[in-house]
Write a protein that holds these residues in place. Structure first.
Motif, mmCIF file in Angstrom:
data_model
loop_
_atom_site.group_PDB
_atom_site.id
_atom_site.type_symbol
_atom_site.label_atom_id
_atom_site.label_comp_id
_atom_site.label_asym_id
_atom_site.label_seq_id
_atom_site.Cartn_x
_atom_site.Cartn_y
_atom_site.Cartn_z
ATOM 1 N N ASN A 50 -62.228 40.623 62.468
ATOM 2 C CA ASN A 50 -61.677 41.966 62.644
ATOM 3 C C ASN A 50 -61.662 42.305 64.128
ATOM 4 N N LYS A 51 -60.493 42.269 64.746
ATOM 5 C CA LYS A 51 -60.342 42.609 66.162
ATOM 6 C C LYS A 51 -60.188 44.111 66.373
ATOM 7 N N PHE A 52 -59.698 44.801 65.364
ATOM 8 C CA PHE A 52 -59.376 46.217 65.480
ATOM 9 C C PHE A 52 -60.622 47.065 65.740
ATOM 10 N N MET A 53 -61.693 46.813 65.004
ATOM 11 C CA MET A 53 -62.906 47.624 65.120
ATOM 12 C C MET A 53 -63.601 47.419 66.454
ATOM 13 N N ASP A 54 -63.263 46.337 67.160
ATOM 14 C CA ASP A 54 -63.854 46.072 68.464
ATOM 15 C C ASP A 54 -63.640 47.245 69.417
ATOM 16 N N ASP A 58 -69.824 49.486 68.639
ATOM 17 C CA ASP A 58 -70.664 48.507 69.326
ATOM 18 C C ASP A 58 -71.174 47.520 68.280
ATOM 19 N N TYR A 59 -71.478 46.338 68.723
ATOM 20 C CA TYR A 59 -71.992 45.327 67.804
ATOM 21 C C TYR A 59 -73.493 45.512 67.651
ATOM 22 N N GLU A 60 -73.982 45.182 66.463
ATOM 23 C CA GLU A 60 -75.394 45.359 66.155
ATOM 24 C C GLU A 60 -75.931 44.129 65.438
ATOM 25 N N PHE A 67 -66.673 34.874 69.806
ATOM 26 C CA PHE A 67 -66.456 35.223 71.204
ATOM 27 C C PHE A 67 -65.889 34.037 71.954
ATOM 28 N N ASP A 68 -65.100 34.359 72.976
ATOM 29 C CA ASP A 68 -64.521 33.332 73.837
ATOM 30 C C ASP A 68 -65.590 32.836 74.798
ATOM 31 N N SER A 69 -65.476 31.564 75.155
ATOM 32 C CA SER A 69 -66.469 30.952 76.019
ATOM 33 C C SER A 69 -65.800 30.239 77.172
ATOM 34 N N ASP A 70 -66.467 30.248 78.312
ATOM 35 C CA ASP A 70 -66.004 29.466 79.456
ATOM 36 C C ASP A 70 -66.251 27.978 79.221
ATOM 37 N N MET A 71 -67.088 27.661 78.239
ATOM 38 C CA MET A 71 -67.506 26.287 77.991
ATOM 39 C C MET A 71 -66.640 25.589 76.941
ATOM 40 N N GLU A 155 -69.556 41.928 76.528
ATOM 41 C CA GLU A 155 -68.813 42.458 75.386
ATOM 42 C C GLU A 155 -67.312 42.186 75.482
ATOM 43 N N ASP A 156 -66.782 42.030 76.689
ATOM 44 C CA ASP A 156 -65.356 41.738 76.841
ATOM 45 C C ASP A 156 -64.972 40.369 76.290
ATOM 46 N N SER A 157 -65.943 39.466 76.167
ATOM 47 C CA SER A 157 -65.639 38.128 75.637
ATOM 48 C C SER A 157 -65.646 38.098 74.104
ATOM 49 N N ILE A 158 -66.139 39.164 73.475
ATOM 50 C CA ILE A 158 -66.200 39.196 72.010
ATOM 51 C C ILE A 158 -64.824 39.495 71.443
ATOM 52 N N VAL A 159 -64.361 38.598 70.563
ATOM 53 C CA VAL A 159 -63.062 38.776 69.900
ATOM 54 C C VAL A 159 -63.197 39.802 68.795
ATOM 55 N N GLY A 160 -64.264 39.703 68.003
ATOM 56 C CA GLY A 160 -64.479 40.634 66.910
ATOM 57 C C GLY A 160 -65.538 40.136 65.954
ATOM 58 N N GLU A 161 -65.769 40.932 64.924
ATOM 59 C CA GLU A 161 -66.778 40.622 63.915
ATOM 60 C C GLU A 161 -66.151 39.822 62.777
ATOM 61 N N VAL A 162 -66.889 38.813 62.309
ATOM 62 C CA VAL A 162 -66.442 38.048 61.150
ATOM 63 C C VAL A 162 -66.571 38.946 59.926
#
Length: 176
Positions: A50-54, A58-60, A67-71, A155-162
């Motif tokens: 779910n990208k919309f609720m982002d 806030d995530y808990e 989340f996207d990763s540089d790695m 938090e900017d790297s988080i796509v959303g909650e599963v």
């Protein structure tokens, strides 16, 4: 005949536009790669994020996020620590703000790299997780590449909650 073809073209165009809008702003699917979230999610499971609720929340703990990763490719992990939390691990037990977490989803095999850590071990200045940052860990701690490896995530790297596991069909699960 031309009218019927035009109607079909319009229907297909509208469907494509809807798919693009939904995938861009609301939901996206991911395939779990690896064993780091086992037993909650297994290698090859397909999930809806779910990208919309982002934009509104806030995530808990104990939400599962992508989340996207540089790695490399995106990661799927569980939120353990949120901004303002003090987190540490002693003897394979995670403590948040001095209280042990009930983690019945965690794989305990008696072995784990980096059994003990504090936030300073993860490169955090101070005793608490800074604003806009999260600590994420995999459920299968002995094999998981997670916050113990790469520290906190922004938090900017988080796509959303599963929100949903839809594959395999015999293990459909809503909200973890």
């Amino acid at each position: 005949m031309k009218k019927e073809i035009l109607e079909w073209v319009m229907a297909i165009a509208i469907a494509i536009i809807l798919i693009v809008v939904i995938r861009t702003f609301f939901f996206v699917t991911y395939t779990v790669d690896g064993l780091s979230m086992d037993p909650t999610l297994q290698d090859g499971d397909r999930v809806v994020v779910n990208k919309f609720m982002d934009n509104f929340t806030d995530y808990e703990y104990p939400e599962v996020v992508v989340f996207d990763s540089d790695m490399g490719p995106a990661y799927v992990k569980r939120v353990i620590g949120t901004p303002g939390d003090e987190v540490e691990m002693r003897d394979q037990q995670v403590y948040v703000n001095g209280e042990p977490l009930e983690e019945d989803y965690v794989v305990h095999t008696g072995e784990s790299y980096m059994d003990n850590f504090t936030l300073s071990d993860l490169g955090v200045e101070g005793d608490v997780i800074p604003e806009d940052h999260y600590l994420v860990l995999g459920d299968n701690r002995p094999v998981s590449r997670d916050g113990r490896d790469f520290g906190l995530i922004h938090e900017d790297s988080i796509v959303g909650e599963v929100q949903l596991r839809f594959w395999p069909l015999n293990e459909i699960t809503v909200n973890f």
